[in-house]
Design a protein around this motif. Structure first.
Motif, PDB file in Angstrom:
ATOM      1  N   GLN A  79      -8.758   0.877  23.639  1.00 17.99           N
ATOM      2  CA  GLN A  79      -8.401   1.423  22.336  1.00 17.99           C
ATOM      3  C   GLN A  79      -7.846   2.839  22.459  1.00 17.99           C
ATOM      4  OE1 GLN A  79     -11.751   2.270  19.761  1.00 17.99           O
ATOM      5  NE2 GLN A  79     -10.533   1.954  17.908  1.00 17.99           N
ATOM      6  N   VAL A  80      -8.498   3.659  23.263  1.00 18.54           N
ATOM      7  CA  VAL A  80      -8.066   5.040  23.434  1.00 18.54           C
ATOM      8  C   VAL A  80      -6.684   5.101  24.086  1.00 18.54           C
ATOM      9  CG1 VAL A  80      -8.547   7.206  24.632  1.00 18.54           C
ATOM     10  CG2 VAL A  80     -10.405   5.971  23.505  1.00 18.54           C
ATOM     11  N   PHE A  81      -6.483   4.328  25.120  1.00 21.27           N
ATOM     12  CA  PHE A  81      -5.186   4.317  25.815  1.00 21.27           C
ATOM     13  C   PHE A  81      -4.084   3.811  24.886  1.00 21.27           C
ATOM     14  CE2 PHE A  81      -7.308   5.593  29.447  1.00 21.27           C
ATOM     15  CZ  PHE A  81      -6.512   5.609  30.574  1.00 21.27           C
ATOM     16  N   LYS A  82      -4.403   2.816  24.081  1.00 23.07           N
ATOM     17  CA  LYS A  82      -3.418   2.279  23.143  1.00 23.07           C
ATOM     18  C   LYS A  82      -2.943   3.359  22.191  1.00 23.07           C
ATOM     19  CE  LYS A  82      -2.649  -1.502  19.856  1.00 23.07           C
ATOM     20  NZ  LYS A  82      -3.262  -2.686  19.193  1.00 23.07           N
ATOM     21  N   GLY A  83      -3.841   4.262  21.827  1.00 24.77           N
ATOM     22  CA  GLY A  83      -3.478   5.366  20.957  1.00 24.77           C
ATOM     23  C   GLY A  83      -2.471   6.309  21.586  1.00 24.77           C
ATOM     24  N   HIS A  84      -2.348   6.267  22.897  1.00 30.20           N
ATOM     25  CA  HIS A  84      -1.365   7.085  23.613  1.00 30.20           C
ATOM     26  C   HIS A  84      -0.164   6.250  24.070  1.00 30.20           C
ATOM     27  CE1 HIS A  84      -3.691  10.838  23.897  1.00 30.20           C
ATOM     28  NE2 HIS A  84      -4.761  10.062  23.991  1.00 30.20           N
ATOM     29  N   GLY A  85      -0.076   5.023  23.558  1.00 32.03           N
ATOM     30  CA  GLY A  85       1.039   4.163  23.938  1.00 32.03           C
ATOM     31  C   GLY A  85       0.928   3.606  25.333  1.00 32.03           C
ATOM     32  N   LEU A  86      -0.300   3.476  25.848  1.00 31.66           N
ATOM     33  CA  LEU A  86      -0.526   3.023  27.216  1.00 31.66           C
ATOM     34  C   LEU A  86      -1.377   1.759  27.235  1.00 31.66           C
ATOM     35  CD1 LEU A  86      -1.489   6.488  28.759  1.00 31.66           C
ATOM     36  CD2 LEU A  86       0.712   5.317  29.049  1.00 31.66           C
ATOM     37  N   ASP A  87      -1.173   0.930  28.241  1.00 32.48           N
ATOM     38  CA  ASP A  87      -1.989  -0.262  28.451  1.00 32.48           C
ATOM     39  C   ASP A  87      -3.023   0.040  29.524  1.00 32.48           C
ATOM     40  OD1 ASP A  87      -0.582  -1.859  26.611  1.00 32.48           O
ATOM     41  OD2 ASP A  87       0.957  -2.321  28.108  1.00 32.48           O
ATOM     42  N   TYR A  88      -4.284  -0.053  29.159  1.00 35.37           N
ATOM     43  CA  TYR A  88      -5.364   0.198  30.108  1.00 35.37           C
ATOM     44  C   TYR A  88      -5.541  -1.037  30.983  1.00 35.37           C
ATOM     45  CZ  TYR A  88     -10.016   1.560  31.795  1.00 35.37           C
ATOM     46  OH  TYR A  88     -11.089   1.893  32.575  1.00 35.37           O
ATOM     47  N   ASP A  89      -5.318  -0.896  32.269  1.00 36.07           N
ATOM     48  CA  ASP A  89      -5.269  -2.019  33.201  1.00 36.07           C
ATOM     49  C   ASP A  89      -6.413  -1.925  34.204  1.00 36.07           C
ATOM     50  OD1 ASP A  89      -4.660  -4.018  34.973  1.00 36.07           O
ATOM     51  OD2 ASP A  89      -2.596  -3.382  35.330  1.00 36.07           O
ATOM     52  N   LEU A  90      -7.293  -2.919  34.186  1.00 37.13           N
ATOM     53  CA  LEU A  90      -8.421  -2.936  35.111  1.00 37.13           C
ATOM     54  C   LEU A  90      -8.180  -3.844  36.312  1.00 37.13           C
ATOM     55  CD1 LEU A  90     -11.836  -2.883  33.176  1.00 37.13           C
ATOM     56  CD2 LEU A  90     -10.859  -1.151  34.674  1.00 37.13           C
ATOM     57  N   SER A  91      -6.947  -4.250  36.528  1.00 36.01           N
ATOM     58  CA  SER A  91      -6.662  -5.095  37.682  1.00 36.01           C
ATOM     59  C   SER A  91      -6.614  -4.252  38.959  1.00 36.01           C
ATOM     60  CB  SER A  91      -5.325  -5.813  37.496  1.00 36.01           C
ATOM     61  OG  SER A  91      -4.250  -4.885  37.471  1.00 36.01           O
ATOM     62  N   GLY A  92      -6.637  -4.916  40.087  1.00 36.01           N
ATOM     63  CA  GLY A  92      -6.513  -4.216  41.354  1.00 36.01           C
ATOM     64  C   GLY A  92      -7.837  -3.705  41.899  1.00 36.01           C
ATOM     65  N   LEU A  93      -7.733  -2.735  42.799  1.00 35.15           N
ATOM     66  CA  LEU A  93      -8.891  -2.216  43.516  1.00 35.15           C
ATOM     67  C   LEU A  93      -9.231  -0.794  43.082  1.00 35.15           C
ATOM     68  CD1 LEU A  93      -7.905  -3.318  47.147  1.00 35.15           C
ATOM     69  CD2 LEU A  93      -9.339  -4.571  45.510  1.00 35.15           C
ATOM     70  N   THR A  94     -10.490  -0.434  43.307  1.00 28.04           N
ATOM     71  CA  THR A  94     -10.909   0.953  43.151  1.00 28.04           C
ATOM     72  C   THR A  94     -11.622   1.370  44.428  1.00 28.04           C
ATOM     73  OG1 THR A  94     -12.046   2.561  41.728  1.00 28.04           O
ATOM     74  CG2 THR A  94     -13.172   0.463  42.131  1.00 28.04           C
ATOM     75  N   GLY A  95     -11.761   2.670  44.606  1.00 27.80           N
ATOM     76  CA  GLY A  95     -12.416   3.154  45.814  1.00 27.80           C
ATOM     77  C   GLY A  95     -12.360   4.664  45.880  1.00 27.80           C
ATOM     78  N   SER A  96     -12.409   5.210  47.066  1.00 28.90           N
ATOM     79  CA  SER A  96     -12.462   6.656  47.251  1.00 28.90           C
ATOM     80  C   SER A  96     -11.201   7.335  46.716  1.00 28.90           C
ATOM     81  CB  SER A  96     -12.627   6.982  48.736  1.00 28.90           C
ATOM     82  OG  SER A  96     -12.528   8.377  48.955  1.00 28.90           O
TER      83      SER A  96
END
Length: 270
Positions: free
Chosen positions: A141-158
C-alpha cells in the motif's frame, strides 16, 4: 502521539517535529536480526496534511543556505526507500531556496544475513511468522502511494557489499552516491533483484556513472574498514532506520513524507 493518530494542522506538525528533533535515542544496540524492517513499522504516525501549507520563501540576498543531511539506512529496509522518496520530493520542491549536501551511511538490520541469498518470501515468513502477510500488505500500500510496485520475488541476504559500494561511490561524488542508493533500492524492492548479486551491483554502478566498481568489489576487504568505522559512528546510537541528522543537530526518523522534511529544512535553516 499514539499509533495512527492524525496530525491535521501546522501547530501539531510543528510539535511533532520538535519532539522528533529533540529526542535522543538511548538504546545503543542494532535492531535484532529478527526485525528486518524498521522498528517504526507498527509505530508510525499517519499524517493528514489537508490544513498544512508551506509557503515558498525566496532566497536571501546572501544566497541560498546549505542544508546538510546525514542519512543512516540499510539497502534492504523498505521504509528507507519510502523515506528517500519523501526526501527527494522535498529537495526538489525547495532547491531554489536551499543548497543540499546529502551523505549516506550504513546500517545492518540483519548482520548475520547470508551472502549466498535465500528466498525472500520464505525468509520473511520465517522471521515474522503470522505478521508477514500484514507487513507485505502494508508495504504494498505504501509503495503504491509512490507509484511503485512492491516486489517480494527473488532473494535476500547480506547488504554489506552494497554499503561498501555506496561509500565507494561517495568518493566520486555525492550525487553519484545518492543516485546509486536509488538504483539499488529500486532494483531490490521493485524488480526482485538480489542485493548481494555482483552483476546487479556493478550494473547499478554503471547506470550512475560510477567508475571502477567491478574491480573494487572483487576484493571483499576493499572498503570494509570504512564501513565498520561508519557503523561505529552513525549506527550504534540509533535503534532503527531510516534516521536523518540535518545540519548536524536536528534529528528525524522513519519514512517521512515530503511535508515533514520541508518543515525540518525551515527549522534547521533558522
Amino acid at each position: 502521539m499514539g499509533v495512527g493518530r492524525l496530525v491535521d494542522n501546522e501547530a501539531q506538525i510543528n510539535a511533532f517535529l520538535e519532539m522528533q528533533m529533540q529526542m535522543k535515542t538511548q538504546m545503543n544496540v542494532y535492531i535484532p536480526s529478527n526485525q528486518i524492517f524498521s522498528t517504526s513499522l507498527f509505530n508510525s504516525t499517519t499524517f493528514n496534511y489537508r490544513n498544512f501549507k508551506i509557503m515558498a520563501q525566496s532566497a536571501s540576498n546572501a544566497g541560498k543556505k546549505l542544508i546538510k543531511i546525514d542519512v543512516t539506512s540499510d539497502s534492504v529496509c523498505p521504509w528507507c526507500f519510502v523515506g528517500k522518496k519523501g526526501l527527494d520530493k522535498a529537495v526538489a520542491l525547495s532547491k531554489d531556496q536551499y543548497d543540499f549536501e546529502i551523505k549516506w551511511h550504513p546500517f545492518l538490520l540483519d548482520p548475520s544475513a547470508p551472502k549466498e541469498g535465500v528466498n525472500k518470501k520464505d525468509h520473511y515468513k520465517n522471521k515474522f511468522g503470522s505478521r508477514a502477510d500484514q507487513i507485505h500488505a502494508r508495504m504494498t500500500q505504501v509503495f503504491k502511494g509512490h507509484g511503485l510496485d512492491y516486489d517480494l520475488s527473488g532473494l535476500t541476504g547480506s547488504s554489506l557489499d552494497s554499503h561498501r559500494l555506496i561509500l565507494f561511490a561517495g568518493k566520486q561524488g555525492l550525487d553519484k552516491q545518492h543516485n546509486l542508493v536509488e538504483e539499488l533500492m529500486n532494483g531490490y524492492f521493485t524488480q526482485g533483484k538480489f542485493i548481494d548479486d555482483k552483476e546487479f551491483l556493478v550494473e547499478s554502478a554503471r547506470k550512475v556513472g560510477l567508475e571502477g566498481a567491478a574491480e573494487f568489489l572483487q576484493d571483499p576487504n576493499n572498503g570494509l574498514q570504512e564501513v565498520n568505522e561508519e557503523l561505529g559512528k552513525y549506527a550504534t546510537n540509533i535503534s532503527g532506520v531510516p534516521h536523518y541528522v540535518i545540519n548536524g543537530k536536528h534529528q528525524l526518523s522513519g519514512g517521512q513524507p515530503a511535508e515533514v522534511f520541508l518543515r525540518a529544512f525551515q527549522v534547521a535553516a533558522n
